[in-house]
Design an enzyme around this catalytic site. Structure first.
Site, PDB file in Angstrom:
ATOM      1  N   LYS A  65       0.863  -1.108   0.006  1.00  0.00           N
ATOM      2  CA  LYS A  65      -0.011   0.149  -0.059  1.00  0.00           C
ATOM      3  C   LYS A  65       0.830   1.310  -0.002  1.00  0.00           C
ATOM      4  O   LYS A  65       0.686   2.162  -0.836  1.00  0.00           O
ATOM      5  CB  LYS A  65      -1.037  -0.115   1.306  1.00  0.00           C
ATOM      6  CG  LYS A  65      -2.061  -1.091   1.183  1.00  0.00           C
ATOM      7  CD  LYS A  65      -2.851  -1.232   2.395  1.00  0.00           C
ATOM      8  CE  LYS A  65      -2.077  -1.399   3.538  1.00  0.00           C
ATOM      9  NZ  LYS A  65      -1.594  -2.692   3.768  1.00  0.00           N
ATOM     10  N   THR A  66       1.760   1.161   0.936  1.00  0.00           N
ATOM     11  CA  THR A  66       2.775   2.476   0.916  1.00  0.00           C
ATOM     12  C   THR A  66       3.464   2.508  -0.421  1.00  0.00           C
ATOM     13  O   THR A  66       3.761   3.663  -0.898  1.00  0.00           O
ATOM     14  CB  THR A  66       3.629   2.268   2.175  1.00  0.00           C
ATOM     15  OG1 THR A  66       2.830   2.074   3.356  1.00  0.00           O
ATOM     16  CG2 THR A  66       4.349   3.592   2.511  1.00  0.00           C
ATOM     17  N   ASP A 110      -2.094   7.048   5.969  1.00  0.00           N
ATOM     18  CA  ASP A 110      -1.803   5.503   6.229  1.00  0.00           C
ATOM     19  C   ASP A 110      -2.539   5.140   7.389  1.00  0.00           C
ATOM     20  O   ASP A 110      -3.300   6.122   8.196  1.00  0.00           O
ATOM     21  CB  ASP A 110      -0.332   5.143   6.597  1.00  0.00           C
ATOM     22  CG  ASP A 110      -0.054   3.843   6.657  1.00  0.00           C
ATOM     23  OD1 ASP A 110      -0.872   3.110   6.039  1.00  0.00           O
ATOM     24  OD2 ASP A 110       0.862   3.150   7.073  1.00  0.00           O
ATOM     25  N   THR A 159      -5.631  -1.408   6.713  1.00  0.00           N
ATOM     26  CA  THR A 159      -5.581  -2.799   6.797  1.00  0.00           C
ATOM     27  C   THR A 159      -7.021  -3.334   7.408  1.00  0.00           C
ATOM     28  O   THR A 159      -7.447  -4.410   7.247  1.00  0.00           O
ATOM     29  CB  THR A 159      -4.733  -3.208   8.084  1.00  0.00           C
ATOM     30  OG1 THR A 159      -5.178  -2.397   9.258  1.00  0.00           O
ATOM     31  CG2 THR A 159      -3.417  -3.121   7.449  1.00  0.00           C
ATOM     32  N   ARG A 218       7.004  -7.694   2.658  1.00  0.00           N
ATOM     33  CA  ARG A 218       7.684  -7.228   3.889  1.00  0.00           C
ATOM     34  C   ARG A 218       8.306  -8.030   4.740  1.00  0.00           C
ATOM     35  O   ARG A 218       9.402  -7.834   5.276  1.00  0.00           O
ATOM     36  CB  ARG A 218       6.840  -6.228   4.806  1.00  0.00           C
ATOM     37  CG  ARG A 218       7.551  -5.532   5.913  1.00  0.00           C
ATOM     38  CD  ARG A 218       6.693  -4.949   7.002  1.00  0.00           C
ATOM     39  NE  ARG A 218       6.255  -3.738   6.172  1.00  0.00           N
ATOM     40  CZ  ARG A 218       5.340  -2.966   6.265  1.00  0.00           C
ATOM     41  NH1 ARG A 218       4.258  -3.742   7.007  1.00  0.00           N
ATOM     42  NH2 ARG A 218       4.736  -2.217   5.757  1.00  0.00           N
TER      43      ARG A 218
HETATM   44  P1  ADP Z   1       1.856  -1.720   3.352  1.00  0.00           P
HETATM   45  O1  ADP Z   1       2.064  -0.382   3.263  1.00  0.00           O
HETATM   46  O2  ADP Z   1       1.082  -2.566   2.533  1.00  0.00           O
HETATM   47  O3  ADP Z   1       2.401  -2.334   4.689  1.00  0.00           O
HETATM   48  P2  ADP Z   1       4.575  -1.711   2.016  1.00  0.00           P
HETATM   49  O4  ADP Z   1       4.190  -0.682   0.725  1.00  0.00           O
HETATM   50  O5  ADP Z   1       5.280  -0.856   3.030  1.00  0.00           O
HETATM   51  O6  ADP Z   1       3.289  -2.424   2.827  1.00  0.00           O
HETATM   52  O7  ADP Z   1       5.500  -2.851   1.467  1.00  0.00           O
HETATM   53  C1  ADP Z   1       6.649  -3.432   2.353  1.00  0.00           C
HETATM   54  C2  ADP Z   1       7.913  -3.651   1.529  1.00  0.00           C
HETATM   55  O8  ADP Z   1       7.323  -4.652   0.736  1.00  0.00           O
HETATM   56  C3  ADP Z   1       8.277  -2.472   0.554  1.00  0.00           C
HETATM   57  O9  ADP Z   1       9.392  -1.710   1.265  1.00  0.00           O
HETATM   58  C4  ADP Z   1       9.191  -3.198  -0.541  1.00  0.00           C
HETATM   59  O10 ADP Z   1      10.237  -3.205  -0.396  1.00  0.00           O
HETATM   60  C5  ADP Z   1       8.203  -4.281  -0.700  1.00  0.00           C
HETATM   61  N1  ADP Z   1       6.973  -4.368  -1.722  1.00  0.00           N
HETATM   62  C6  ADP Z   1       5.595  -4.419  -1.496  1.00  0.00           C
HETATM   63  N2  ADP Z   1       4.923  -4.809  -2.432  1.00  0.00           N
HETATM   64  C7  ADP Z   1       5.832  -4.924  -3.713  1.00  0.00           C
HETATM   65  C8  ADP Z   1       5.874  -5.133  -4.958  1.00  0.00           C
HETATM   66  N3  ADP Z   1       4.759  -4.909  -5.561  1.00  0.00           N
HETATM   67  N4  ADP Z   1       6.711  -5.296  -5.450  1.00  0.00           N
HETATM   68  C9  ADP Z   1       7.965  -5.388  -4.974  1.00  0.00           C
HETATM   69  N5  ADP Z   1       8.184  -5.059  -3.709  1.00  0.00           N
HETATM   70  C10 ADP Z   1       7.188  -4.811  -2.963  1.00  0.00           C
END
Ligand code: ADP
Length: 338
Positions: A65-66, A110, A159, A218
């Site tokens: 998401k981030t 977020d 989430t 992650r």
């Molecule tokens: P969320 O915001 O959903 O909790 P993040 O966007 O922070 O998750 O993702 C965590 C890490 O996972 C990112 O820093 C990145 O390194 C990796 N990641 C997430 N999605 C992808 C993707 N589609 N392709 C490659 N790496 C990804």
């Protein structure tokens, strides 16, 4: 320089992963359908010379998401500011970000399900009409000023989509649910990220790390960092299958991706609670953890891989859990020597 750095007085509080996080959608692995739809929306907005519609991402932690909130502004070539929902306690916390917006900028919130009602309602006119009411002065001298904002794109991440109110959800033109990654996608992420970390890895090792990473990028990043440390400290720095296996075994991460917390949960449910049904409070008290931790952090994965079920009378360990832990008959198995 990436555009998000333009707002250097607003560092992204979430970014513990700057080195591994993709900055363009073309670098992202998986989520093909989501990326395709976003590309269409971005292209159309660019053609119209218009601001991109507000976007809501929902899905479990660590799925991207981030990352989308980093990539989308880069695709649009606009700056972005990152805000954490829990830090927005009153409308006034939002005012500086809204009044300082640059045209077409992205504002990322977020955990948007955690903003209080008053902040949420303040967002309504900002999102819909790009204007807000500002109250200036106190008491009798207080005056309300209607302020027009620059057009902006709100990206919300949650989430817990179910906790969002209907009126807020409906103000997002684009809503995307992020799903778990396949083993092949996660293997590719591990290989790419090993290169970014300047560590050599072979494919079977990457596959091994991916298969113990709960289909979540992650988690894969965290496991990879640990295996890298292990390879550099206990081996010759190269991540081979043997090195990966030894490192993960030392960290007590098993073949299903279960960690110590998960095993402690299963031990409590199977040995102490006789396999269930047991309530979350009971399991939490025995584990010396909070019921919230159990419900939010441990149980979703155990439910997803069918090691437990949730019944009206409480949690129950499945036959798969007994088989995995070797506690089928006498329930001694795994735990008798631990
Ligand atoms: P969320 O915001 O959903 O909790 P993040 O966007 O922070 O998750 O993702 C965590 C890490 O996972 C990112 O820093 C990145 O390194 C990796 N990641 C997430 N999605 C992808 C993707 N589609 N392709 C490659 N790496 C990804």
């Amino acid at each position: 320089m990436s555009r998000e750095k333009i707002l250097s007085n607003h560092p992204n509080p979430q970014d513990d992963d700057p080195k591994l996080r993709p900055s363009r959608m073309s670098e992202m692995i998986g989520q093909r359908k989501v990326i395709e739809r976003l590309r269409i929306a971005i292209e159309a907005a660019k053609k119209r010379n218009d601001v991109l519609g507000h976007i809501l991402f929902d899905g479990p932690p660590g799925l991207g998401k981030t990352t989308f909130a980093h990539c989308i502004p880069n695709e649009m070539n606009v700056p972005v500011e990152f805000l954490a929902g829990p830090s927005l306690k009153a409308p006034k916390d939002l005012v500086p970000s809204l009044t300082n917006l640059q045209s077409d900028q992205v504002l990322f919130i977020d955990e948007i399900h955690r903003i209080p009602k008053a902040v949420e309602e303040y967002l309504y006119t900002a999102m819909e009409d790009f204007r807000i009411d500002l109250i200036i002065g106190d008491g009798l001298h207080a005056r309300t000023h209607n302020v027009t904002l620059k057009p902006f794109t709100l990206i919300g991440a949650t989430t817990r989509a179910g906790m969002l109110t209907g009126p807020l959800r409906d103000r997002f033109q684009i809503r995307e649910h992020l799903d778990f990654y396949t083993l092949d996608e996660l293997t590719l992420i591990v290989i790419k990220n090993a290169a970014k970390l300047n560590v050599e890895i072979d494919e079977p090792a990457a596959y091994e790390i991916a298969s113990r990473s709960r289909n979540t990028p992650r988690v894969a990043n965290n496991r990879l960092r640990w295996v890298r440390d292990y390879a550099q400290s206990r081996a010759d720095g190269v991540i081979t299958l043997d090195v990966a296996k030894s490192a993960l075994q030392m960290a007590q991460i098993d073949e299903l991706g279960l960690d110590r917390q998960d095993l402690k949960y299963l031990e409590t449910l199977i040995r102490v609670c006789m396999g269930g049904p047991a309530g979350a409070e009971t399991i939490a008290a025995t584990m010396n953890a909070s019921a919230d931790t159990l419900v939010d952090e441990i149980e979703p994965f155990l439910l997803r891989i069918e090691l437990i079920t949730r019944t009206p009378r409480g949690r129950v360990a499945t036959a798969k859990a007994h088989a995995h832990l070797g506690t089928g008959g006498d329930r001694g198995g795994l735990f008798s020597d631990s």
